[in-house]
Design an enzyme around this catalytic site. Sequence first.
Site, mmCIF file in Angstrom:
data_model
loop_
_atom_site.group_PDB
_atom_site.id
_atom_site.type_symbol
_atom_site.label_atom_id
_atom_site.label_comp_id
_atom_site.label_asym_id
_atom_site.label_seq_id
_atom_site.Cartn_x
_atom_site.Cartn_y
_atom_site.Cartn_z
ATOM 1 N N CYS A 24 1.721 -3.569 -23.114
ATOM 2 C CA CYS A 24 2.894 -3.000 -23.790
ATOM 3 C C CYS A 24 2.702 -3.131 -25.305
ATOM 4 C CB CYS A 24 4.164 -3.743 -23.354
ATOM 5 S SG CYS A 24 5.648 -3.014 -24.065
ATOM 6 N N CYS A 33 7.513 -8.586 -27.913
ATOM 7 C CA CYS A 33 8.530 -9.546 -27.449
ATOM 8 C C CYS A 33 7.861 -10.897 -27.156
ATOM 9 C CB CYS A 33 9.230 -9.003 -26.210
ATOM 10 S SG CYS A 33 9.717 -7.274 -26.396
ATOM 11 N N CYS A 80 7.192 -12.305 -23.501
ATOM 12 C CA CYS A 80 6.791 -11.429 -22.404
ATOM 13 C C CYS A 80 5.308 -11.490 -22.029
ATOM 14 C CB CYS A 80 7.171 -9.994 -22.739
ATOM 15 S SG CYS A 80 6.934 -8.887 -21.335
ATOM 16 N N CYS A 125 14.931 -1.934 -8.338
ATOM 17 C CA CYS A 125 14.778 -1.845 -9.797
ATOM 18 C C CYS A 125 13.306 -1.681 -10.149
ATOM 19 C CB CYS A 125 15.284 -3.110 -10.468
ATOM 20 S SG CYS A 125 16.968 -3.506 -10.033
ATOM 21 N N CYS A 146 17.566 1.537 -10.035
ATOM 22 C CA CYS A 146 17.660 1.064 -11.413
ATOM 23 C C CYS A 146 16.274 1.195 -12.020
ATOM 24 C CB CYS A 146 18.107 -0.397 -11.433
ATOM 25 S SG CYS A 146 18.177 -1.089 -13.107
ATOM 26 N N CYS A 206 22.935 -1.672 -17.247
ATOM 27 C CA CYS A 206 22.571 -3.050 -16.924
ATOM 28 C C CYS A 206 22.042 -3.642 -18.217
ATOM 29 C CB CYS A 206 21.499 -3.060 -15.827
ATOM 30 S SG CYS A 206 20.810 -4.700 -15.503
ATOM 31 N N ARG A 229 24.434 -11.167 -13.374
ATOM 32 C CA ARG A 229 23.252 -11.486 -12.563
ATOM 33 C C ARG A 229 22.569 -12.758 -13.027
ATOM 34 N NH1 ARG A 229 19.993 -6.829 -12.288
ATOM 35 N NH2 ARG A 229 21.359 -6.238 -10.600
HETATM 36 N N1 SAM Z 1 10.038 -2.955 -21.215
HETATM 37 C C1 SAM Z 1 11.388 -2.885 -20.875
HETATM 38 C C2 SAM Z 1 12.295 -3.426 -21.919
HETATM 39 O O1 SAM Z 1 11.895 -4.271 -22.702
HETATM 40 O O2 SAM Z 1 13.460 -3.021 -21.946
HETATM 41 C C3 SAM Z 1 11.726 -3.527 -19.569
HETATM 42 C C4 SAM Z 1 11.046 -4.700 -19.031
HETATM 43 S S1 SAM Z 1 11.510 -6.274 -19.665
HETATM 44 C C5 SAM Z 1 10.450 -7.237 -18.708
HETATM 45 C C6 SAM Z 1 13.163 -6.567 -19.084
HETATM 46 C C7 SAM Z 1 13.791 -7.867 -19.488
HETATM 47 O O3 SAM Z 1 13.214 -8.928 -18.762
HETATM 48 C C8 SAM Z 1 13.662 -8.301 -20.923
HETATM 49 O O4 SAM Z 1 14.563 -7.644 -21.760
HETATM 50 C C9 SAM Z 1 13.954 -9.768 -20.814
HETATM 51 O O5 SAM Z 1 15.341 -10.003 -20.950
HETATM 52 C C10 SAM Z 1 13.490 -10.139 -19.413
HETATM 53 N N2 SAM Z 1 12.272 -10.954 -19.464
HETATM 54 C C11 SAM Z 1 11.032 -10.537 -19.784
HETATM 55 N N3 SAM Z 1 10.158 -11.557 -19.759
HETATM 56 C C12 SAM Z 1 10.877 -12.657 -19.429
HETATM 57 C C13 SAM Z 1 10.546 -14.042 -19.276
HETATM 58 N N4 SAM Z 1 9.330 -14.496 -19.475
HETATM 59 N N5 SAM Z 1 11.538 -14.876 -18.916
HETATM 60 C C14 SAM Z 1 12.798 -14.439 -18.732
HETATM 61 N N6 SAM Z 1 13.157 -13.162 -18.885
HETATM 62 C C15 SAM Z 1 12.215 -12.274 -19.227
HETATM 63 FE FE1 SF4 Z 2 7.185 -4.586 -23.419
HETATM 64 FE FE2 SF4 Z 2 7.766 -6.913 -22.262
HETATM 65 FE FE3 SF4 Z 2 8.971 -6.246 -24.526
HETATM 66 FE FE4 SF4 Z 2 9.580 -4.911 -22.258
HETATM 67 S S1 SF4 Z 2 9.965 -7.061 -22.673
HETATM 68 S S2 SF4 Z 2 9.174 -4.028 -24.274
HETATM 69 S S3 SF4 Z 2 7.565 -4.960 -21.237
HETATM 70 S S4 SF4 Z 2 6.764 -6.614 -24.279
#
Ligand code: SAM
Ligand code: SF4
Length: 361
Positions: free
Chosen positions: A65, A69, A72, A109, A140, A200, A272
């Site tokens: 990606c 973040c 992530c 989802c 979703c 959501c 959730r």
């Molecule tokens: N890429 C998309 C986005 O950022 O909107 C969707 C996927 S992202 C994995 C969805 C959500 O998962 C993130 O906004 C975050 O809140 C949660 N998330 C991601 N990695 C996580 C982690 N290591 N622990 C807890 N929540 C996580």
């Molecule tokens: Fe990409 Fe992970 Fe950020 Fe979603 S949460 S935008 S998958 S880096």
Amino acid sequence: MTPAQTQPLESTTTLRHDWTRDEVAALFSKPFNDLLFIAHSVHRQFHDPNAVQISTLLSIKTGACPEDCKYCSQSGHYATGLEKEKLLEIEKVVAEAREAQAKGASRFCMGAAWRSPQAKDMPYVLEMVRQVKELNMETCMTLGMLDAHQARQLAEAGLDYYNHNLDTSPEYYQHIITTRRYQDRLDTLENVRTAGMKVCCGGILGLGEGRQDRIALLQQLANLPQHPESVPINRLIKIPGTPLAEAEPIDSLEFIRSIAVARITMPQSMVRLSAGRESMSDEMQALCFFAGANSIFYGEKLLTAGNPATDRDRLLFERLGLYALQSGTMSEQTQQNTALASSPPLYYDAMAVRHNADLTA
Ligand code: SAM
Ligand code: SF4
Ligand code: DTB
């Protein structure tokens, strides 16, 4: 007993969109028992307290990606050792949905590690939505940022919910993600709403934020023009290789307080208990359900990280007397309970709440 008969408050709740930070902070500062009592009372007013909505997640495009973040596993900016995967074939996605449905999930989802979907990807994701809908499951997706046209396309294909989290406070956001702005998230949420899909939207706790950031996150969510139908509260899963790999875990009681405040400020929404349940005891989860959580992810994998074993979840439901909501019943239940609720605003006075509780004993 119906939720209305069991709720001890004389007055009932109206939906508010004008929470001040001081008001949200005051909820957080209440004695734990008072906060949980209020949250649980609100919960019973709007929801069946023993019903939990169950969703199953599938990563339809994994890793690489472009976003940064800091939490992530899928960000291309960090070496997390994750195996990348291109967009899955439609048949594979539908097969996974069918399997999730057989195990009791009412919503499927689908998540993709994109900044936003490209035009070439859209026909595939739209077809995934159509085919999963044919199974009579709620759908979703979470695909990153959407423009108005993409949101309309997804809505027309029948997508029920779009997941797009605010994650943390506006002030703390730039410490967690630098490749987009808070306003970008709000713009996508507006596009999703305008297209007529359900929202959501929630956040993650344990990013090193302070209570003031949790207050501000919940205030932002509660003050959206319409409350998100679903509010995922994630507890950070620490991913080796990411900048937050060694983050100090959020205190469990503070996490439960946050669930309670989400419930009080967004009474009608499904809250959730999202990522991070693997690290929670059964007792902590039970308190989260008492505080107002009424939805979970079920299945041993989230997108890339672990989730409790299904046997453990089944046993937990059995021990707590919880049952899984069937598809569609959530909105009917919510509508019914909303109809039961009348207009006077809830008076958050712990003594008054106790007094009323005595009357019902
Ligand atoms: N890429 C998309 C986005 O950022 O909107 C969707 C996927 S992202 C994995 C969805 C959500 O998962 C993130 O906004 C975050 O809140 C949660 N998330 C991601 N990695 C996580 C982690 N290591 N622990 C807890 N929540 C996580
Ligand atoms: Fe990409 Fe992970 Fe950020 Fe979603 S949460 S935008 S998958 S880096
Ligand atoms: C949300 O708020 N949590 C889910 C869902 N929306 C897409 C994702 C949790 C991801 C946990 C980390 C992982 O599996 O990689």
